[in-house]
Design a protein around this motif. Structure first.
Motif, PDB file in Angstrom:
ATOM      1  N   ASN A 227      51.169  73.474   2.253  1.00 23.07           N
ATOM      2  CA  ASN A 227      51.160  74.663   1.395  1.00 23.07           C
ATOM      3  C   ASN A 227      51.924  75.815   2.036  1.00 23.07           C
ATOM      4  O   ASN A 227      52.673  76.534   1.373  1.00 23.07           O
ATOM      5  CB  ASN A 227      49.721  75.095   1.103  1.00 23.07           C
ATOM      6  CG  ASN A 227      49.079  74.289   0.003  1.00 23.07           C
ATOM      7  OD1 ASN A 227      49.752  73.762  -0.880  1.00 23.07           O
ATOM      8  ND2 ASN A 227      47.767  74.179   0.041  1.00 23.07           N
ATOM      9  N   GLY A 228      51.717  76.007   3.338  1.00 21.50           N
ATOM     10  CA  GLY A 228      52.410  77.080   4.029  1.00 21.50           C
ATOM     11  C   GLY A 228      53.911  76.874   4.071  1.00 21.50           C
ATOM     12  O   GLY A 228      54.691  77.818   3.872  1.00 21.50           O
ATOM     13  N   LEU A 229      54.330  75.632   4.328  1.00 19.94           N
ATOM     14  CA  LEU A 229      55.767  75.339   4.402  1.00 19.94           C
ATOM     15  C   LEU A 229      56.446  75.496   3.048  1.00 19.94           C
ATOM     16  O   LEU A 229      57.627  75.860   2.979  1.00 19.94           O
ATOM     17  CB  LEU A 229      55.973  73.920   4.936  1.00 19.94           C
ATOM     18  CG  LEU A 229      55.624  73.699   6.409  1.00 19.94           C
ATOM     19  CD1 LEU A 229      55.777  72.239   6.777  1.00 19.94           C
ATOM     20  CD2 LEU A 229      56.488  74.583   7.306  1.00 19.94           C
ATOM     21  N   VAL A 230      55.711  75.220   1.982  1.00 22.31           N
ATOM     22  CA  VAL A 230      56.270  75.410   0.643  1.00 22.31           C
ATOM     23  C   VAL A 230      56.246  76.885   0.257  1.00 22.31           C
ATOM     24  O   VAL A 230      57.193  77.410  -0.332  1.00 22.31           O
ATOM     25  CB  VAL A 230      55.486  74.572  -0.393  1.00 22.31           C
ATOM     26  CG1 VAL A 230      55.945  74.900  -1.814  1.00 22.31           C
ATOM     27  CG2 VAL A 230      55.686  73.085  -0.119  1.00 22.31           C
ATOM     28  N   ALA A 231      55.158  77.585   0.624  1.00 27.19           N
ATOM     29  CA  ALA A 231      54.994  78.985   0.211  1.00 27.19           C
ATOM     30  C   ALA A 231      56.024  79.905   0.842  1.00 27.19           C
ATOM     31  O   ALA A 231      56.553  80.808   0.169  1.00 27.19           O
ATOM     32  CB  ALA A 231      53.582  79.462   0.562  1.00 27.19           C
ATOM     33  N   LEU A 232      56.322  79.712   2.126  1.00 26.47           N
ATOM     34  CA  LEU A 232      57.187  80.656   2.827  1.00 26.47           C
ATOM     35  C   LEU A 232      58.578  80.761   2.207  1.00 26.47           C
ATOM     36  O   LEU A 232      59.026  81.879   1.903  1.00 26.47           O
ATOM     37  CB  LEU A 232      57.268  80.285   4.308  1.00 26.47           C
ATOM     38  CG  LEU A 232      58.061  81.252   5.178  1.00 26.47           C
ATOM     39  CD1 LEU A 232      57.480  82.657   5.092  1.00 26.47           C
ATOM     40  CD2 LEU A 232      58.083  80.780   6.629  1.00 26.47           C
ATOM     41  N   PRO A 233      59.294  79.663   1.985  1.00 26.29           N
ATOM     42  CA  PRO A 233      60.618  79.818   1.363  1.00 26.29           C
ATOM     43  C   PRO A 233      60.558  80.348  -0.063  1.00 26.29           C
ATOM     44  O   PRO A 233      61.469  81.055  -0.505  1.00 26.29           O
ATOM     45  CB  PRO A 233      61.207  78.400   1.410  1.00 26.29           C
ATOM     46  CG  PRO A 233      60.050  77.490   1.583  1.00 26.29           C
ATOM     47  CD  PRO A 233      59.039  78.260   2.358  1.00 26.29           C
ATOM     48  N   ILE A 234      59.496  80.010  -0.799  1.00 26.84           N
ATOM     49  CA  ILE A 234      59.360  80.532  -2.157  1.00 26.84           C
ATOM     50  C   ILE A 234      59.194  82.051  -2.129  1.00 26.84           C
ATOM     51  O   ILE A 234      59.811  82.778  -2.916  1.00 26.84           O
ATOM     52  CB  ILE A 234      58.170  79.866  -2.877  1.00 26.84           C
ATOM     53  CG1 ILE A 234      58.467  78.400  -3.152  1.00 26.84           C
ATOM     54  CG2 ILE A 234      57.840  80.590  -4.173  1.00 26.84           C
ATOM     55  CD1 ILE A 234      57.328  77.643  -3.792  1.00 26.84           C
ATOM     56  N   LEU A 235      58.378  82.551  -1.199  1.00 24.74           N
ATOM     57  CA  LEU A 235      58.184  83.997  -1.081  1.00 24.74           C
ATOM     58  C   LEU A 235      59.467  84.693  -0.637  1.00 24.74           C
ATOM     59  O   LEU A 235      59.799  85.781  -1.123  1.00 24.74           O
ATOM     60  CB  LEU A 235      57.049  84.298  -0.103  1.00 24.74           C
ATOM     61  CG  LEU A 235      55.642  84.024  -0.621  1.00 24.74           C
ATOM     62  CD1 LEU A 235      54.624  84.134   0.511  1.00 24.74           C
ATOM     63  CD2 LEU A 235      55.283  84.965  -1.757  1.00 24.74           C
TER      64      LEU A 235
END
Length: 215
Positions: free
Chosen positions: A29-37
């Motif tokens: 979740n963190g690895l997906v969230a960071l680039p999206i943000l």
């Protein structure tokens, strides 16, 4: 509204362990969230459909995933220390009222603290609406205060306005009986109002992510 998460004396003691599923899903979740943000933060702040969809749509998704990552990884750390704690996030996307979203499903640690210092003292005296409004007002003040040094008066004000609006939404839905509506209609009410107001919350945070992206 107990303090089981914030007060480890009330958490279950277990043998130190590594909760593999929580670890993997938390990291994912963190690895997906960071680039999206970061992608959302890079969108220009102009009133055109495509940039706004990128900024607010991706921002909402990234924020949701980031909170899920923090929740899961925190529970992994507690497990390593020998504590079994309840999740701080309880499927917020499934909330059927605004009160359900903030009072049960989103960020239990902050919610329980606000309940103990603002909501419950008044609710015990029969002033639940006033207690709820006070809790949201306190949340607005704290969030605005924390963000002010990084983003300035305007953005901090937007953040504060977001939480004041949530308190107003809760008071309105209580008055019109949203909790008694059919589940699907209540769920729609919640999604529309939370997502409709979430740009007030997102824009200040995305300013910070924008600063990070430039470093």
């Amino acid at each position: 509204f107990d303090d089981a998460i914030a007060d480890l004396r009330l958490a279950a003691r277990v043998a130190p362990n590594v909760r593999g599923r929580l670890l993997v899903t938390g990291i994912a979740n963190g690895l997906v969230a960071l680039p999206i943000l970061l992608l959302a933060a890079g969108a220009p702040e102009i009133a055109e459909p495509a940039p706004l969809l990128q900024r607010w749509g991706f921002g909402a998704i990234g924020l949701y995933l980031m909170f899920e990552a923090i929740d899961r990884l925190a529970r992994v750390l507690y497990g390593l220390a020998g504590f079994e704690v309840e999740p701080t996030q309880r499927m917020p996307v499934c909330a059927r009222t605004i009160a359900d979203f903030w009072g049960v499903r989103w960020n239990a640690i902050v919610r329980r603290w606000l309940s103990s210092v603002a909501f419950m003292p008044l609710a015990r005296r029969g002033h639940q609406v006033v207690g709820g409004l006070l809790a949201f007002a306190l949340s607005a003040l704290i969030h605005a205060y924390l963000l002010f040094p990084a983003v300035g008066v305007r953005a901090a004000g937007l953040m504060g306005a977001f939480f004041l609006l949530q308190g107003l939404f809760v008071a309105i839905e209580r008055a019109i009986g949203v909790a008694r509506w059919p589940r699907a209609l209540g769920h729609l009410w919640t999604i529309v109002l939370v997502l409709g107001s979430v740009p007030l919350f997102l824009d200040p945070l995305l300013q910070i992510f924008g600063f990070v992206a430039m470093i």
